[in-house]
Write an enzyme that holds these catalytic residues in place. Structure first.
Site, PDB file in Angstrom:
ATOM      1  N   LYS A 224      -3.778   5.795  -0.270  1.00 44.72           N
ATOM      2  CA  LYS A 224      -2.856   5.742  -1.401  1.00 44.72           C
ATOM      3  C   LYS A 224      -3.203   6.764  -2.469  1.00 44.72           C
ATOM      4  CE  LYS A 224      -0.822   1.649  -0.356  1.00 44.72           C
ATOM      5  NZ  LYS A 224       0.398   0.949  -0.622  1.00 44.72           N
TER       6      LYS A 224
ATOM      7  N   HIS B  18      -3.584  -1.478  13.984  1.00 44.57           N
ATOM      8  CA  HIS B  18      -2.786  -0.255  13.845  1.00 44.57           C
ATOM      9  C   HIS B  18      -2.767   0.555  15.128  1.00 44.57           C
ATOM     10  CE1 HIS B  18      -4.065  -1.417   9.785  1.00 44.57           C
ATOM     11  NE2 HIS B  18      -2.815  -1.122   9.498  1.00 44.57           N
TER      12      HIS B  18
END
Ligand code: GLN
Ligand code: ZN
Length: 755
Positions: free
Chosen positions: A113, A693
């Site tokens: 992020k 993931h």
């Protein structure tokens, strides 16, 4: 006063960039056509800025994938594992860095992020082995083109201190040892740009954090002296996402021609900045919020502008967006279904450009009509009954401290939960199960009105039953209903809560071609009806095993939405927390005695400086406690967080007072559990034993090994076994065997516990 924005969203108002990128990756679009789309978009965005009356159009804000990656390519910092790609075309190399090279099995750069936003950038890697091959930065070409087309360009680059700080390297010393070499590359690019423009935006958001090491701070002045010299003193040192605080003097002494400050996130810093700024340095005021969708409150912005003008004179003042408009959607005119009172309150990127011109007119020429119109629109929005619901306000203001605590101390609570009779090392999942094409079709058909409610309920129930059956067969201990009815963990709740609305086209880039459309909190938030109870109760009716109720926490709902700006975020969060509290209590009443409240966004919502982070964590943790504490001691509260950098906030996570917390940890090989050893966390912990993931199916052996490692940090009485995160992006043929191995690993380790 000159006007500008820090950047415009790249994605396009119809997400044209996304579509082009994705067809290019599939091989259905040529490189030339992809570049044509990009040029069209850039030109369109420059036109928007010019037509809005801005003095500059920003170049270098557009990126094919990510601007940090653009800098990485400019600096040529390509990690050695990409050596086999060296012969590829530059664009293939670029996308290999961004997305990995599947054929050659080379992993992409990591993604994380961007400061405290929901945008993800690609993390560069600084390697000891040079030399780097530098590449041209597209900003030079773009600036040339803008100039040729008659625009007045202001090129934008992310600055060297921010780039280095965010890069990964074996050591900080290695990173900063590269500074001079990096400055040399920047200097060349700046020199080329200086021939094309009279101002260059160099972005150093890192100055609004506490991340710069002393060594870097010491070298800042000399580095910037070199950069200023390279471009005839045309730099606008650009900061955003917070106040400059302890780096204010550093920025003021940078020798740059101008300084941009964020007066939205760094609201209170104007006086300090005015006091510190040297003669001859211009000041750009970031007064239009680049991270929200609401109209600027002119009556508040104008006095700020007037104050700066009276101190510096209008020649030295610029007006800008607080940060890049990347973080807000493109054009409110694309919205045709929003109620008028909400739409009238909104400004997306296109409208924000126009706001800057309007603000200049008001401040310079006293254009009172624009001011009055703005004030009237905002007053109308505020007067709407949804904005202020007395019952909601009253309830929020009467929250007592006892509502923030469970009934007893942890140890009693723990004893009260033994009735659950769970085995040691209980196995569970994080909530969602594979979202099959069938599930998506069902939800879509229902949403479009092509399926009756009865058929929809029956279809989702079939999915829940199937999911429960599979979990029984797998032998999991604590089951979930699988979240088949949810498209998204925040949207699902937003759609049922009062005070939320949804745009049709309010897309914001999350990373690369991926966009999100955050819900909008425009009014007071309250729960209309139970939101999850029927589904979970149905799931529980199918099994003897406990079914865990699944909710999204107040902080995550807040962080992943666009939030009204006429109220403190902490207050909005409290309203959401009360709504979730009601849901928790209804679940308990309906016999659901394990309830998970996900707070996936707690960490990323943290402001950038320690002092502000402290304030945030205080109210964020209180909101979680408000949502979760209204239950009996014998009801077990879980929470889930899927990130790994929380060592520093572990004391706060402990204060959330959840009975069980599941976290991400498989990718770091359980490393982060060190923190739990030191901290003596009293609750139970489920460190994810496999990475959801990846489609790879982990073996029994490797998960056994991870559990053994976890047991070195966490007492066996406190350890749970679960994956890293929800399984909704996986297929059943990946999730099922992985969970089967996970349960086998848990059994294997359980057997050895008594020995
Ligand atoms: N319960 C959610 C799920 O399993 C949690 C997702 C998340 O943490 N991002 O999908
Ligand atoms: Zn997660």
């Amino acid at each position: 006063m000159q006007t500008h924005i820090i950047g415009f969203p790249s994605i396009g108002k119809q997400r044209e960039l996304k579509q082009s990128l994705e067809s290019f990756w599939k091989g259905n679009l040529s490189t030339e056509s992809l570049f044509e789309t990009c040029i069209e978009l850039k030109k369109r965005h420059w036109c928007i800025q010019k037509e809005a009356g801005l003095d500059y159009v920003t170049t270098g804000d557009f990126s094919l994938y990510d601007r940090m990656l653009d800098m990485t390519c400019m600096l040529g910092a390509v990690p050695p594992r990409f050596t086999p790609c060296r012969g590829d075309s530059p664009i293939d190399m670029y996308f290999s860095l961004a997305r990995g090279d599947v054929k050659r099995n080379i992993a992409a750069l990591e993604m994380t992020k961007w400061f405290d936003t929901n945008y993800h950038y690609l993390v560069s890697e600084i390697d000891a082995n040079g030399p780097w091959l530098t590449d041209k930065h597209p900003v030079i070409e773009d600036t040339r083109l803008a100039k040729k087309l008659g625009f007045s360009p202001k090129p934008a680059l992310i600055g060297p201190f921010t780039w280095i700080t965010l890069a990964k390297a074996q050591s900080g010393a290695l990173k900063w040892s590269r500074l001079n070499a990096i400055i040399t590359v920047y200097a060349e690019v700046l020199a080329a740009l200086a021939l094309l423009c009279d101002s260059i935006q160099i972005e150093e958001p890192v100055l609004c954090t506490e991340l710069l090491p002393d060594e870097a701070i010491k070298r800042f002045h000399d580095a910037y002296a070199a950069l200023n010299a390279a471009c005839d003193d045309k730099l606008m040192l650009t900061t955003y996402f917070g106040p400059l605080s302890r780096n204010l003097d550093l920025a003021a002494a940078s020798g740059c021609a101008s300084l941009h400050v964020d007066l939205v996130r760094g609201k209170g810093q104007l006086e300090a900045v005015l006091a510190a700024i040297p003669d001859g340095m211009a000041l750009s005021l970031g007064v239009v919020d680049g991270r929200n969708i609401w109209k600027t409150v002119y009556s508040k912005a104008v006095p700020i502008i007037e104050r700066a003008v009276s101190a510096l004179g209008k020649e030295r003042v610029l007006l800008g967006s607080s940060c890049s408009l990347l973080h807000c959607p493109v054009d409110v005119e694309e919205e045709t279904a929003l109620p008028e009172h909400i739409k009238n309150h909104m400004a997306f990127a296109v409208q924000k450009c126009a706001e800057l011109s309007a603000l200049r007119e008001i401040a310079e020429q006293g254009n009172s009509i624009a001011l009055e119109e703005n004030t009237a629109a905002l007053q109308a929005a505020a007067a709407h009954p949804d904005s202020h619901i007395e019952a909601v306000r009253k309830r929020a203001s009467s929250v007592t401290s006892s509502m923030l605590s469970r009934q007893s101390a942890y140890s009693e609570q723990h004893t009260a939960q033994t009735w659950l009779n769970l085995p040691p090392l209980p196995t569970t999942t994080i909530g969602s199960f594979p979202q099959t094409p069938d599930i998506r079709k069902t939800r879509l058909a229902y949403r479009r009105g092509n399926m009756s409610e009865t058929d929809y309920l029956a279809a989702i129930k079939r999915e829940i039953k199937d999911c429960i059956d599979k979990q029984e067969k797998l032998g999991l201990d604590v089951l979930v209903h699988g979240e088949a009815e949810r498209n998204d963990m925040v949207e699902y709740f937003g759609q049922q809560l009062g005070g939320f609305c949804f745009t049709q086209n309010g897309w914001v880039q999350s990373y690369g071609s991926r966009c999100v459309k955050p819900p909008v909190i425009y009014g007071d938030v309250y729960r209309k009806n139970p939101m999850t109870v029927d589904w979970i109760v149905y799931a529980q009716s199918l099994t003897q095993k406990p079914v865990k109720g699944m909710l999204t926490g107040p902080v995550t709902i807040l962080c992943w939405s666009f939030v009204r700006d006429d109220m403190e975020r902490s207050e909005v969060c409290k309203q959401i927390a009360l709504a979730i509290r009601d849901e928790v209590q209804d679940l308990e009443k309906a016999g659901i005695r394990i309830i998970q409240i996900d707070e996936a966004a707690l960490r990323e919502g943290m402001p950038l400086t320690a002092a502000e982070a402290e304030i945030y964590l205080q109210w964020a943790v209180d909101a979680f406690r408000l949502a979760s504490s209204g239950v009996e001691d014998s009801t077990q509260i879980h929470t889930h967080m899927c990130y790994s950098e929380f060592n520093a906030i572990l004391p706060w996570i402990a204060k959330m007072d959840a009975d069980v917390i599941s976290i991400e940890s498989s990718r770091s090989g359980m490393e982060l559990l060190d923190a739990f050893t030191e901290f003596h966390y009293q609750g139970e912990v489920g460190p994810g034993v496999y990475d959801i993931h990846s489609p790879r199916i982990p073996t029994v052996e490797e998960m056994t090994e991870l559990l053994r490692r976890a047991l070195r940090h966490i007492p066996k009485e406190q350890l749970w076994v679960n994956p890293d995160c929800g399984l909704k992006t996986r297929r059943w043929d990946e999730a099922y065997p992985a969970l089967k191995n996970m349960v086998a690993a848990a059994l294997r380790v359980r057997e050895t516990l008594n020995k």
